[in-house]
Motif scaffolding. Structure first.
Motif, mmCIF file in Angstrom:
data_model
loop_
_atom_site.group_PDB
_atom_site.id
_atom_site.type_symbol
_atom_site.label_atom_id
_atom_site.label_comp_id
_atom_site.label_asym_id
_atom_site.label_seq_id
_atom_site.Cartn_x
_atom_site.Cartn_y
_atom_site.Cartn_z
ATOM 1 N N UNK A 1 101.353 -46.741 -27.540
ATOM 2 C CA UNK A 1 101.213 -45.301 -27.437
ATOM 3 C C UNK A 1 100.681 -44.717 -28.745
ATOM 4 N N UNK A 2 99.520 -44.094 -28.673
ATOM 5 C CA UNK A 2 98.959 -43.416 -29.827
ATOM 6 C C UNK A 2 98.131 -44.288 -30.755
ATOM 7 N N UNK A 3 97.833 -45.517 -30.397
ATOM 8 C CA UNK A 3 97.044 -46.349 -31.313
ATOM 9 C C UNK A 3 95.612 -46.563 -30.828
ATOM 10 N N UNK A 4 95.065 -45.622 -30.101
ATOM 11 C CA UNK A 4 93.680 -45.669 -29.611
ATOM 12 C C UNK A 4 93.422 -46.723 -28.544
ATOM 13 N N UNK A 5 94.450 -47.204 -27.889
ATOM 14 C CA UNK A 5 94.270 -48.144 -26.788
ATOM 15 C C UNK A 5 93.924 -47.358 -25.533
ATOM 16 N N UNK A 6 92.811 -47.730 -24.922
ATOM 17 C CA UNK A 6 92.361 -47.048 -23.709
ATOM 18 C C UNK A 6 92.780 -47.766 -22.434
ATOM 19 N N UNK A 7 92.967 -49.065 -22.533
ATOM 20 C CA UNK A 7 93.246 -49.857 -21.342
ATOM 21 C C UNK A 7 94.036 -51.081 -21.776
ATOM 22 N N UNK A 8 94.850 -51.605 -20.860
ATOM 23 C CA UNK A 8 95.707 -52.738 -21.158
ATOM 24 C C UNK A 8 95.530 -53.814 -20.099
ATOM 25 N N UNK A 9 95.358 -55.064 -20.546
ATOM 26 C CA UNK A 9 95.410 -56.215 -19.664
ATOM 27 C C UNK A 9 96.723 -56.898 -19.997
ATOM 28 N N UNK A 10 97.603 -57.030 -19.022
ATOM 29 C CA UNK A 10 98.970 -57.463 -19.275
ATOM 30 C C UNK A 10 99.382 -58.644 -18.410
ATOM 31 N N UNK A 11 99.825 -59.706 -19.061
ATOM 32 C CA UNK A 11 100.498 -60.810 -18.377
ATOM 33 C C UNK A 11 101.941 -60.759 -18.852
ATOM 34 N N UNK A 12 102.838 -60.151 -18.069
ATOM 35 C CA UNK A 12 104.206 -59.929 -18.541
ATOM 36 C C UNK A 12 105.072 -61.177 -18.553
ATOM 37 N N UNK A 13 104.602 -62.261 -17.967
ATOM 38 C CA UNK A 13 105.396 -63.480 -17.948
ATOM 39 C C UNK A 13 106.402 -63.476 -16.815
ATOM 40 N N UNK A 14 107.074 -64.574 -16.680
ATOM 41 C CA UNK A 14 108.065 -64.748 -15.627
ATOM 42 C C UNK A 14 109.333 -63.996 -15.998
ATOM 43 N N UNK A 15 109.889 -63.271 -15.030
ATOM 44 C CA UNK A 15 111.134 -62.531 -15.207
ATOM 45 C C UNK A 15 111.087 -61.490 -16.318
ATOM 46 N N UNK A 16 109.917 -60.972 -16.587
ATOM 47 C CA UNK A 16 109.770 -60.026 -17.692
ATOM 48 C C UNK A 16 110.462 -58.703 -17.425
ATOM 49 N N UNK A 17 110.679 -58.350 -16.177
ATOM 50 C CA UNK A 17 111.194 -57.023 -15.883
ATOM 51 C C UNK A 17 112.617 -57.041 -15.353
ATOM 52 N N UNK A 18 113.376 -58.039 -15.730
ATOM 53 C CA UNK A 18 114.720 -58.190 -15.180
ATOM 54 C C UNK A 18 115.606 -56.983 -15.426
ATOM 55 N N UNK A 19 115.458 -56.309 -16.552
ATOM 56 C CA UNK A 19 116.342 -55.183 -16.848
ATOM 57 C C UNK A 19 115.641 -53.823 -16.842
ATOM 58 N N UNK A 20 114.384 -53.761 -16.433
ATOM 59 C CA UNK A 20 113.671 -52.491 -16.348
ATOM 60 C C UNK A 20 113.008 -52.038 -17.634
ATOM 61 N N UNK A 21 113.192 -52.769 -18.734
ATOM 62 C CA UNK A 21 112.581 -52.382 -20.007
ATOM 63 C C UNK A 21 111.062 -52.390 -19.943
ATOM 64 N N UNK A 22 110.494 -53.336 -19.199
ATOM 65 C CA UNK A 22 109.039 -53.417 -19.096
ATOM 66 C C UNK A 22 108.467 -52.161 -18.453
ATOM 67 N N UNK A 23 109.062 -51.721 -17.352
ATOM 68 C CA UNK A 23 108.573 -50.511 -16.686
ATOM 69 C C UNK A 23 108.673 -49.299 -17.601
ATOM 70 N N UNK A 24 109.784 -49.180 -18.321
ATOM 71 C CA UNK A 24 109.966 -48.047 -19.236
ATOM 72 C C UNK A 24 108.911 -48.084 -20.341
ATOM 73 N N UNK A 25 108.635 -49.262 -20.883
ATOM 74 C CA UNK A 25 107.641 -49.383 -21.952
ATOM 75 C C UNK A 25 106.237 -49.086 -21.433
ATOM 76 N N UNK A 26 105.918 -49.529 -20.213
ATOM 77 C CA UNK A 26 104.612 -49.227 -19.622
ATOM 78 C C UNK A 26 104.439 -47.728 -19.399
ATOM 79 N N UNK A 27 105.486 -47.093 -18.933
ATOM 80 C CA UNK A 27 105.433 -45.650 -18.714
ATOM 81 C C UNK A 27 105.212 -44.908 -20.032
ATOM 82 N N UNK A 28 105.928 -45.312 -21.063
ATOM 83 C CA UNK A 28 105.769 -44.672 -22.379
ATOM 84 C C UNK A 28 104.386 -44.923 -22.967
ATOM 85 N N UNK A 29 103.826 -46.119 -22.723
ATOM 86 C CA UNK A 29 102.504 -46.440 -23.273
ATOM 87 C C UNK A 29 101.453 -45.486 -22.713
ATOM 88 N N UNK A 30 101.572 -45.143 -21.434
ATOM 89 C CA UNK A 30 100.704 -44.141 -20.837
ATOM 90 C C UNK A 30 99.231 -44.523 -20.737
#
Length: 142
Positions: free
Chosen positions: A57-86
């Motif tokens: 967030x805020x570092x001039x990133x326009x687009x993200x290619x993401x391989x979150x790995x296996x079980x990356x979203x077990x606790x919801x932190x990944x979704x929260x971080x993606x939402x904040x990244x915007x």
């Protein structure tokens, strides 16, 4: 402005960033022809992926290619971080068996094409950013 590539470990990979060096070179060259920079980050685990997303967030990133790995979203932190990244993102999985779609809203999900999935994802990202015509005479239909 740049395109960030964040990948979690997925078993046997090569290259310092979790991708083969030849693929990283191809991604950098293609993005450069379109006037974009590519920042590639290989992560050690799911927590590292989330931490890297928090810095987008805020570092001039326009687009993200993401391989979150296996079980990356077990606790919801990944979704929260993606939402904040915007930033829009494409979820890329080198191995279809490792697919774990996030609850976020990816532009696309690319499953099972190995490292070439990143090449396809970059083509889609460049097209979405309106600069695919600068470097690519193949229209991928997005």
């Amino acid at each position: 402005m740049s395109i960030a590539i964040i990948s979690a470990p997925q078993g046997a990979r090569v290259g310092a960033h979790g991708l083969p060096s030849a693929v990283v070179l191809q991604l950098v060259e293609r993005a450069s022809l379109a006037g974009k920079a590519v920042a590639v980050c290989g992560c050690r685990n799911a927590s590292d992926v989330v931490e890297r997303l928090r810095h987008i967030n805020g570092n001039n990133t326009e687009f993200l290619l993401l391989d979150p790995g296996v079980r990356a979203n077990a606790n919801g932190d990944l979704d929260a971080a993606l939402l904040r990244a915007g930033v829009p993102f494409i979820e890329v999985h080198a191995d279809a068996r490792s697919s774990l779609s996030t609850a976020g809203s990816p532009v696309s999900v690319i499953d099972g094409y190995g490292a070439q999935g990143y090449v396809l994802a970059l083509s889609i990202a460049l097209e979405r950013l309106g600069c695919a015509e600068c470097e690519n005479d193949i229209h991928v239909g997005t």
